[in-house]
Structures are given as C-alpha cells and as structure tokens.
Enzyme design. Sequence first.
Site, short mmCIF file in Angstrom:
data_model
loop_
_atom_site.label_atom_id
_atom_site.label_comp_id
_atom_site.label_asym_id
_atom_site.label_seq_id
_atom_site.Cartn_x
_atom_site.Cartn_y
_atom_site.Cartn_z
N HIS A 91 0.70 -1.30 0.14
CA HIS A 91 0.02 -0.26 0.08
C HIS A 91 0.91 1.28 0.01
O HIS A 91 2.18 1.16 -0.05
CB HIS A 91 -1.01 0.05 1.21
CG HIS A 91 -0.21 0.55 2.31
ND1 HIS A 91 -1.00 0.91 3.44
CD2 HIS A 91 0.94 0.41 2.99
CE1 HIS A 91 -0.24 1.21 4.67
NE2 HIS A 91 0.96 0.88 4.28
N GLU A 107 -0.74 -4.14 11.75
CA GLU A 107 0.50 -3.71 10.50
C GLU A 107 1.69 -4.10 10.59
O GLU A 107 2.66 -4.53 9.65
CB GLU A 107 0.04 -2.18 10.23
CG GLU A 107 0.52 -1.92 8.84
CD GLU A 107 0.58 -0.33 8.64
OE1 GLU A 107 -0.39 -0.09 7.59
OE2 GLU A 107 0.91 0.37 9.34
N HIS A 114 4.88 0.23 -0.46
CA HIS A 114 5.97 -0.67 0.43
C HIS A 114 4.71 -1.53 0.90
O HIS A 114 3.72 -1.42 0.87
CB HIS A 114 6.31 0.28 1.69
CG HIS A 114 5.20 0.75 2.32
ND1 HIS A 114 4.59 2.06 2.03
CD2 HIS A 114 4.89 0.45 3.49
CE1 HIS A 114 3.74 2.21 2.84
NE2 HIS A 114 3.79 1.48 3.72
N CYS A 133 6.00 6.28 4.30
CA CYS A 133 4.69 5.52 3.99
C CYS A 133 3.88 6.18 2.70
O CYS A 133 3.11 5.54 2.14
CB CYS A 133 3.62 5.62 5.10
SG CYS A 133 4.00 4.63 6.42
NI NI Z 1 2.48 1.04 5.30
#
Ligand code: NI
Length: 141
Positions: A14, A128, A39, A33
């Site tokens: 994502h 996550e 990634h 991010c």
């Molecule tokens: Ni991430």
Amino acid sequence: MIYVSRKEHFNAAHKLYNPNWSREKNIEIFGPCANENWHGHNYDLIVTVSGDPDPETGFVVDLKKLSVLIKKEVLEELDHQNLNLDVPFMAGKMASTEVLAQEIWNILEPKISSITSHGSLFCIKLYETPRNYVEYYGPGV
Ligand code: NI
C-alpha cells in the site's frame, strides 16, 4: 460471555497518500509511507467472536469454520494484493490500518451468523507491524 479468536495472516502492499493534498503535504504527514512506489506489510488479523457456548458442542463458534470464512471473504481479497489498486472494497479509501479494520468488520459482521447461532462479531484486531495495531469493536463502540 466467552471471547473466541482466530488469527490469520496476509501480506499486502500500500501507500498512504491523500490525492487532495500536494506531494509535499503527503510526505510531511505520512513520511516514507507516502512513497509513490509502494511498500509492503506482513499483517496479522485477529477476529474475535463473543457469545455463550452452544450446550451441545461447547463451542461459541467452530474455529475451523471461522478460519474458512475469514480466508474466503477477506484473505482471498487482500493477500498479495495492493490495497490501493487491487482491492474493490478499499477503492477510493485511505489504505490505513484503521480503515482496513473497519472494512474487514463490515464484510465479516453480517456473515458470522452463517457459521454460528451462539456468537456475534466482537472485535477486529489488525497488526500492521508487530508493534503497530488497531482494534475495532464496531460502529459507535
Ligand atoms: Ni505502510
């Protein structure tokens, strides 16, 4: 009341990127991010069903059936996919762990009654990373 959980695992790619913002603001808020070239994460998903045990089986829910349901309804959609590009139920949404946990709840909650008459969905816990996770107990909770 008993709480029964099944843990499953999936991998997905994502990026965190708000298309309404400039590239600079995305990098400021999301840091690495927001990397345009994606990634990945190794997600752990823990689905908890609560209820009182069925007097005939002693089960709140048959965990084999819960595992099959999670795999069919959620993991087949997510595993080895790109959350931003490949997953219909994430289309147009921010690919954060929070939003993903809510969407997984929305998929599973109405289907729990197909595998148990004694339990209902209590919590979606989504890791996550080993250190970062969210918990969702349903709307308004
Ligand atoms: Ni991430």
